[in-house]
Design a protein around this motif. Structure first.
Motif, PDB file in Angstrom:
ATOM      1  N   GLU A 207       1.023  -1.211  -0.137  1.00  0.00           N
ATOM      2  CA  GLU A 207      -0.140   0.180  -0.017  1.00  0.00           C
ATOM      3  C   GLU A 207       0.907   1.309  -0.084  1.00  0.00           C
ATOM      4  OE1 GLU A 207      -2.510  -0.266   3.495  1.00  0.00           O
ATOM      5  OE2 GLU A 207      -3.831  -1.830   2.755  1.00  0.00           O
ATOM      6  N   LYS A 208       2.139   1.158   0.556  1.00  0.00           N
ATOM      7  CA  LYS A 208       2.980   2.157   0.823  1.00  0.00           C
ATOM      8  C   LYS A 208       3.740   2.664  -0.590  1.00  0.00           C
ATOM      9  CE  LYS A 208       4.775   3.196   4.841  1.00  0.00           C
ATOM     10  NZ  LYS A 208       5.642   3.069   5.981  1.00  0.00           N
ATOM     11  N   GLY A 209       3.634   1.734  -1.356  1.00  0.00           N
ATOM     12  CA  GLY A 209       4.510   1.735  -2.571  1.00  0.00           C
ATOM     13  C   GLY A 209       5.661   0.963  -2.729  1.00  0.00           C
ATOM     14  N   LEU A 210       5.677  -0.458  -2.154  1.00  0.00           N
ATOM     15  CA  LEU A 210       6.906  -1.081  -2.226  1.00  0.00           C
ATOM     16  C   LEU A 210       7.267  -1.429  -3.927  1.00  0.00           C
ATOM     17  CD1 LEU A 210       9.208  -2.971  -1.361  1.00  0.00           C
ATOM     18  CD2 LEU A 210       7.340  -4.762  -1.129  1.00  0.00           C
ATOM     19  N   VAL A 211       6.518  -1.708  -4.785  1.00  0.00           N
ATOM     20  CA  VAL A 211       6.785  -1.817  -6.121  1.00  0.00           C
ATOM     21  C   VAL A 211       7.346  -0.647  -6.587  1.00  0.00           C
ATOM     22  CG1 VAL A 211       5.653  -2.204  -8.538  1.00  0.00           C
ATOM     23  CG2 VAL A 211       4.812  -3.667  -6.445  1.00  0.00           C
ATOM     24  N   ALA A 212       6.908   0.594  -6.427  1.00  0.00           N
ATOM     25  CA  ALA A 212       7.532   1.803  -6.987  1.00  0.00           C
ATOM     26  C   ALA A 212       9.020   1.917  -6.352  1.00  0.00           C
ATOM     27  CB  ALA A 212       6.519   2.996  -6.673  1.00  0.00           C
ATOM     28  N   GLU A 213       9.114   1.632  -5.346  1.00  0.00           N
ATOM     29  CA  GLU A 213      10.372   1.682  -4.620  1.00  0.00           C
ATOM     30  C   GLU A 213      11.274   0.813  -5.271  1.00  0.00           C
ATOM     31  OE1 GLU A 213      11.510   2.402   0.073  1.00  0.00           O
ATOM     32  OE2 GLU A 213      11.701   0.150  -0.321  1.00  0.00           O
ATOM     33  N   VAL A 214      10.910  -0.560  -5.413  1.00  0.00           N
ATOM     34  CA  VAL A 214      11.962  -1.216  -6.138  1.00  0.00           C
ATOM     35  C   VAL A 214      12.202  -0.932  -7.348  1.00  0.00           C
ATOM     36  CG1 VAL A 214      12.147  -3.585  -6.844  1.00  0.00           C
ATOM     37  CG2 VAL A 214      11.182  -3.112  -4.722  1.00  0.00           C
ATOM     38  N   ARG A 215      11.012  -0.506  -8.268  1.00  0.00           N
ATOM     39  CA  ARG A 215      11.333  -0.156  -9.834  1.00  0.00           C
ATOM     40  C   ARG A 215      12.216   1.189  -9.675  1.00  0.00           C
ATOM     41  NH1 ARG A 215       6.453   0.567 -10.845  1.00  0.00           N
ATOM     42  NH2 ARG A 215       5.904  -1.370 -11.992  1.00  0.00           N
ATOM     43  N   ALA A 216      12.147   1.889  -8.796  1.00  0.00           N
ATOM     44  CA  ALA A 216      13.031   3.117  -8.862  1.00  0.00           C
ATOM     45  C   ALA A 216      14.545   2.927  -8.481  1.00  0.00           C
ATOM     46  CB  ALA A 216      12.821   4.043  -7.814  1.00  0.00           C
ATOM     47  N   LEU A 217      14.976   1.651  -7.663  1.00  0.00           N
ATOM     48  CA  LEU A 217      16.150   1.095  -7.331  1.00  0.00           C
ATOM     49  C   LEU A 217      16.652   0.260  -8.744  1.00  0.00           C
ATOM     50  CD1 LEU A 217      15.479  -0.361  -3.995  1.00  0.00           C
ATOM     51  CD2 LEU A 217      16.943   1.581  -4.416  1.00  0.00           C
ATOM     52  N   THR A 218      15.849  -0.322  -9.492  1.00  0.00           N
ATOM     53  CA  THR A 218      16.384  -0.766 -10.449  1.00  0.00           C
ATOM     54  C   THR A 218      16.571  -0.064 -11.520  1.00  0.00           C
ATOM     55  OG1 THR A 218      13.977  -1.622 -11.413  1.00  0.00           O
ATOM     56  CG2 THR A 218      15.156  -2.922  -9.696  1.00  0.00           C
ATOM     57  N   GLU A 219      15.814   1.089 -11.812  1.00  0.00           N
ATOM     58  CA  GLU A 219      16.044   2.040 -12.738  1.00  0.00           C
ATOM     59  C   GLU A 219      17.291   2.779 -12.559  1.00  0.00           C
ATOM     60  OE1 GLU A 219      12.613   4.637 -12.683  1.00  0.00           O
ATOM     61  OE2 GLU A 219      11.327   3.001 -14.030  1.00  0.00           O
ATOM     62  N   LYS A 220      17.679   2.949 -11.293  1.00  0.00           N
ATOM     63  CA  LYS A 220      18.807   3.696 -10.916  1.00  0.00           C
ATOM     64  C   LYS A 220      20.058   2.810 -10.842  1.00  0.00           C
ATOM     65  CE  LYS A 220      20.715   6.605  -7.061  1.00  0.00           C
ATOM     66  NZ  LYS A 220      20.662   7.147  -5.827  1.00  0.00           N
ATOM     67  N   TYR A 221      19.986   1.830 -10.572  1.00  0.00           N
ATOM     68  CA  TYR A 221      21.195   0.855 -10.399  1.00  0.00           C
ATOM     69  C   TYR A 221      21.165  -0.239 -11.438  1.00  0.00           C
ATOM     70  CZ  TYR A 221      21.797   3.117  -6.057  1.00  0.00           C
ATOM     71  OH  TYR A 221      21.878   4.131  -4.874  1.00  0.00           O
ATOM     72  N   GLY A 222      20.077  -0.666 -12.133  1.00  0.00           N
ATOM     73  CA  GLY A 222      19.951  -1.893 -12.941  1.00  0.00           C
ATOM     74  C   GLY A 222      19.567  -3.090 -12.001  1.00  0.00           C
ATOM     75  N   PHE A 223      19.672  -4.140 -12.565  1.00  0.00           N
ATOM     76  CA  PHE A 223      19.276  -5.583 -11.706  1.00  0.00           C
ATOM     77  C   PHE A 223      20.593  -5.978 -11.659  1.00  0.00           C
ATOM     78  CE2 PHE A 223      15.461  -4.674 -14.540  1.00  0.00           C
ATOM     79  CZ  PHE A 223      14.515  -4.742 -13.799  1.00  0.00           C
ATOM     80  N   ILE A 224      21.016  -5.730 -10.389  1.00  0.00           N
ATOM     81  CA  ILE A 224      22.512  -6.227  -9.899  1.00  0.00           C
ATOM     82  C   ILE A 224      22.264  -7.385  -8.926  1.00  0.00           C
ATOM     83  CG2 ILE A 224      23.294  -4.133 -10.678  1.00  0.00           C
ATOM     84  CD1 ILE A 224      23.111  -3.014  -7.816  1.00  0.00           C
ATOM     85  N   ASN A 225      23.224  -7.869  -8.582  1.00  0.00           N
ATOM     86  CA  ASN A 225      23.646  -9.084  -7.669  1.00  0.00           C
ATOM     87  C   ASN A 225      24.412  -8.658  -6.675  1.00  0.00           C
ATOM     88  OD1 ASN A 225      23.288 -11.433  -6.259  1.00  0.00           O
ATOM     89  ND2 ASN A 225      25.009 -12.428  -7.581  1.00  0.00           N
ATOM     90  N   THR A 226      23.552  -7.742  -5.586  1.00  0.00           N
ATOM     91  CA  THR A 226      24.022  -7.461  -4.211  1.00  0.00           C
ATOM     92  C   THR A 226      23.300  -7.745  -3.126  1.00  0.00           C
ATOM     93  OG1 THR A 226      22.968  -5.174  -4.254  1.00  0.00           O
ATOM     94  CG2 THR A 226      25.158  -5.517  -5.581  1.00  0.00           C
ATOM     95  N   SER A 227      23.969  -7.733  -1.854  1.00  0.00           N
ATOM     96  CA  SER A 227      22.988  -8.181  -0.537  1.00  0.00           C
ATOM     97  C   SER A 227      21.556  -7.349  -0.591  1.00  0.00           C
ATOM     98  CB  SER A 227      23.915  -7.955   0.528  1.00  0.00           C
ATOM     99  OG  SER A 227      24.878  -8.803   0.505  1.00  0.00           O
ATOM    100  N   ALA A 228      21.748  -6.190  -1.026  1.00  0.00           N
ATOM    101  CA  ALA A 228      20.352  -5.501  -1.000  1.00  0.00           C
ATOM    102  C   ALA A 228      19.449  -5.749  -1.697  1.00  0.00           C
ATOM    103  CB  ALA A 228      20.852  -3.830  -1.365  1.00  0.00           C
ATOM    104  N   PHE A 229      19.650  -6.082  -3.025  1.00  0.00           N
ATOM    105  CA  PHE A 229      18.669  -6.503  -4.298  1.00  0.00           C
ATOM    106  C   PHE A 229      18.437  -8.167  -4.003  1.00  0.00           C
ATOM    107  CE2 PHE A 229      20.013  -2.712  -6.004  1.00  0.00           C
ATOM    108  CZ  PHE A 229      18.976  -2.205  -6.812  1.00  0.00           C
ATOM    109  N   SER A 230      19.118  -8.787  -2.957  1.00  0.00           N
ATOM    110  CA  SER A 230      18.660  -9.967  -2.775  1.00  0.00           C
ATOM    111  C   SER A 230      17.854 -10.195  -1.340  1.00  0.00           C
ATOM    112  CB  SER A 230      20.029 -11.032  -2.448  1.00  0.00           C
ATOM    113  OG  SER A 230      20.896 -11.093  -3.445  1.00  0.00           O
ATOM    114  N   ALA A 231      17.657  -8.945  -0.839  1.00  0.00           N
ATOM    115  CA  ALA A 231      16.725  -8.862   0.358  1.00  0.00           C
ATOM    116  C   ALA A 231      15.156  -9.430   0.158  1.00  0.00           C
ATOM    117  CB  ALA A 231      16.728  -7.377   0.875  1.00  0.00           C
ATOM    118  N   ILE A 232      14.575  -9.950   1.120  1.00  0.00           N
ATOM    119  CA  ILE A 232      13.269 -10.235   1.109  1.00  0.00           C
ATOM    120  C   ILE A 232      12.379  -9.025   0.861  1.00  0.00           C
ATOM    121  CG2 ILE A 232      11.209 -11.541   2.461  1.00  0.00           C
ATOM    122  CD1 ILE A 232      13.328 -12.939   3.920  1.00  0.00           C
TER     123      ILE A 232
END
Length: 302
Positions: A207-232
């Motif tokens: 409800e607070k916008g998780l999908v938009a938050e993840v989309r913004a991260l991938t637009e900024k950094y790409g789809f990368i294999n780091t601990s942050a992007f592996s988080a639940i």
């Protein structure tokens, strides 16, 4: 030896709110012990405390690393200890990452490994899959195997590196020479209620916008294999954004993975030197904070 107060517990148990209440009573400051809340721009999926919720209590070890960087318990101990050692108040360390508490109390001796061995392990991953590395870790360090996210490839590789160096990712190395006197309180819920709270939290994140938050991260950094992007909460939404599943399937998987993570947290806490387990069911954050304050007074720590 300096005393630090620790408040831990599973996800969705209400640690942050209790810690703020206690810190206000003690005129203290809070040091986060959360391995995902260290990352910038990752607020919704990590349930990071909002500025307004801090109620003026200083918080440390939040938003200190870019999501495209990896961060270890070795670095956490270095950075958090520097903050704690300069505090003039009684430090309150709060979070659900058990091995961060252990790294503080028993500083890890293994900060680096040979690059050649890391390359070998990465090649094993590429050729044989994560399952092979999981089995290797199981043989080397069953305790760490039982408590970390076994689908987090970087974490599994790091655990193997440390185990092969003679250390333990989960429990530190030198149990006989603690750096701090940790007075640790573990907040806990009845299992069925915990799962209900987890489901509610995940729904609230959406409800607070998780999908938009993840989309913004991938637009900024790409789809990368780091601990942050592996988080639940992040990896599952990435699967959705890349077309690997539906949004409904991603949300369901977040709830399942969070429950599994909570189970691993519970297992880890049982191996820690816990001062007291506190049931939070049917108790307000004020009541819990007051109870902890009373216990600290009985121990003559305040």
């Amino acid at each position: 030896m300096r005393t630090i107060i620790g408040i831990t517990g599973t996800t969705s148990v209400g640690k942050s709110e209790v810690a703020v209440k206690l810190a206000k009573q003690l005129k203290s400051e809070i040091v986060s012990a959360d391995s995902m809340q260290i990352y910038k721009d990752m607020d919704i999926g990590t349930a990071k405390i909002a500025r307004s919720e801090m109620q003026g209590v200083p918080h440390h070890m939040l938003d200190i690393v870019e999501p495209n960087c990896n961060y270890s318990s070795f670095l956490y101990q270095r950075d958090a200890s520097a903050i704690i050692d300069n505090m003039e108040c009684l430090p309150i360390v709060v979070g659900g990452t058990g091995f961060y508490f252990d790294s503080l109390v028993y500083p890890p001796e293994f900060g680096n490994v040979e690059e050649a061995r890391r390359t070998e392990l990465q090649q094993i991953l590429l050729n044989n899959g994560i399952e092979t590395l999981q089995e290797l870790l199981k043989k080397l360090d069953i305790d760490t195997y039982n408590q970390i996210d076994l689908n987090n490839t970087k974490r599994v590789i790091r655990a193997i590196e440390i185990a092969e160096s003679g250390g333990k990712l989960a429990h530190g190395v030198r149990k006989i020479n603690p750096k701090y006197n940790l007075v640790l309180f573990v907040l806990q819920r009845e299992r069925e209620e915990l799962y209900k709270q987890i489901d509610k939290r995940v729904d609230k994140m959406l409800e607070k916008g998780l999908v938009a938050e993840v989309r913004a991260l991938t637009e900024k950094y790409g789809f990368i294999n780091t601990s942050a992007f592996s988080a639940i909460g992040y990896k599952e939404i990435i699967y959705y954004l890349t077309g690997s599943c539906t949004e409904e399937e991603a949300v369901a998987q977040i709830k399942i993975n969070t429950r599994h993570y909570a189970k691993r947290q519970i297992t880890y806490f049982k191996k820690m030197n816990v001062t007291e387990y506190i049931s939070v069911d049917n108790k307000s954050s004020d009541e819990i904070a007051a109870h902890i304050y009373k216990q600290l007074a009985s121990l003559k720590l305040i």
